[in-house]
Design an enzyme around this catalytic site. Structure first.
Site, PDB file in Angstrom:
ATOM      1  N   ASP A 100      -3.729  18.995   2.243  1.00 51.19           N
ATOM      2  CA  ASP A 100      -3.180  17.651   2.332  1.00 51.19           C
ATOM      3  C   ASP A 100      -1.747  17.660   1.799  1.00 51.19           C
ATOM      4  O   ASP A 100      -1.501  18.061   0.657  1.00 51.19           O
ATOM      5  CB  ASP A 100      -4.034  16.683   1.519  1.00 51.19           C
ATOM      6  CG  ASP A 100      -3.508  15.264   1.610  1.00 51.19           C
ATOM      7  OD1 ASP A 100      -2.627  14.922   0.802  1.00 51.19           O
ATOM      8  OD2 ASP A 100      -3.962  14.512   2.480  1.00 51.19           O
ATOM      9  N   ASP A 123       0.867  11.078  12.991  1.00 52.08           N
ATOM     10  CA  ASP A 123      -0.111  10.188  13.614  1.00 52.08           C
ATOM     11  C   ASP A 123       0.281   8.741  13.313  1.00 52.08           C
ATOM     12  O   ASP A 123       0.411   8.369  12.147  1.00 52.08           O
ATOM     13  CB  ASP A 123      -1.499  10.487  13.053  1.00 52.08           C
ATOM     14  CG  ASP A 123      -2.608   9.826  13.856  1.00 52.08           C
ATOM     15  OD1 ASP A 123      -2.381   8.714  14.380  1.00 52.08           O
ATOM     16  OD2 ASP A 123      -3.699  10.415  13.961  1.00 52.08           O
ATOM     17  N   LYS A 127      -4.093   1.250  14.923  1.00 55.65           N
ATOM     18  CA  LYS A 127      -4.915   0.093  14.597  1.00 55.65           C
ATOM     19  C   LYS A 127      -4.552  -0.432  13.209  1.00 55.65           C
ATOM     20  O   LYS A 127      -4.367   0.341  12.279  1.00 55.65           O
ATOM     21  CB  LYS A 127      -6.394   0.462  14.661  1.00 55.65           C
ATOM     22  CG  LYS A 127      -6.867   0.829  16.062  1.00 55.65           C
ATOM     23  CD  LYS A 127      -8.344   1.172  16.075  1.00 55.65           C
ATOM     24  CE  LYS A 127      -8.798   1.523  17.481  1.00 55.65           C
ATOM     25  NZ  LYS A 127     -10.245   1.904  17.529  1.00 55.65           N
TER      26      LYS A 127
END
Length: 215
Positions: A100, A123, A127
């Site tokens: 990460d 990304d 939404k």
């Protein structure tokens, strides 16, 4: 009744995807991962978050041999492909980490040490309920900015128009960053055109660059 203290849930900025590994990729991971892996304490000048299949990162590192690059990518085939590109290109200034990115930045990158942070085509999490997962949000930008040296640059690019404007709003609001351009930046020549971006061009989606300097 006793309550159990639980650590805060980490909100990931990526969706883990292993993907299909070819024989070439297995070979790269087996032979090259240890050789080109980032180790805590390794010096880094340019941090690339989300290097994808690695072509653009390898090109930039090859064209900039005086600086040390670190590519952070969690997609296993992308890591493997970049390892092959490092070997094939004889690159000595590029290391790879599969972790990460924000954990690595927090734990292993000293404050004020980076010349640049690249966040190319992350990304967009389109939404609304997923916006908390976006990489370019105030708290994550603040951490990235703290790792830049004065004059260091946070360079973002996206082909998602909504995310582009959200990025710009977030970066404009950060008290330690200043936009190098009046709005979106012209596409810089040093950022290679990737296969992903070529698909966006074919689909009629423009790309947006943002370049902000730490004051």
């Amino acid at each position: 009744m006793h309550t159990v203290d639980r650590p805060p849930r980490i909100v990931r900025t990526y969706h883990p995807r292993r993907g299909r590994l070819s024989g070439r990729h297995f070979d790269a991971l087996e032979r090259l991962a240890a050789r080109y892996a980032f180790a805590p304490g390794d010096p880094v000048d340019v941090l690339e978050i989300g290097s994808g299949m690695g072509e653009a990162t390898a090109q930039m590192a090859a064209a900039d041999p005086g600086r040390r690059y670190l590519a952070v990518e969690v997609h296993t085939p992308g890591v493997a492909n970049l390892l092959h590109l490092i070997e094939d290109g004889g690159l000595t200034n590029l290391r790879v980490a599969s972790i990460d990115a924000m954990e690595l930045v927090r734990d292993d990158i000293p404050a004020g040490s980076l010349d640049a942070v690249h966040v190319f085509f992350p990304d967009p999490w389109p939404k609304a309920r997923h916006h908390k997962r976006r990489l370019i949000v105030p708290e994550r930008v603040a951490l990235l900015r703290e790792r830049l040296r004065p004059g260091g640059v946070l360079h973002c690019a996206t082909d998602d128009e909504g995310y582009a404007h959200a990025m710009r709003e977030t970066l404009d609001a950060d008290p330690g960053l200043v936009n190098r351009h009046d709005g979106f930046a012209p596409r810089p020549a040093h950022r290679p055109l990737t296969k992903f971006e070529l698909r966006a061009v074919r689909d009629g989606r423009p790309s947006y660059d943002l370049m902000y300097e730490r004051t």
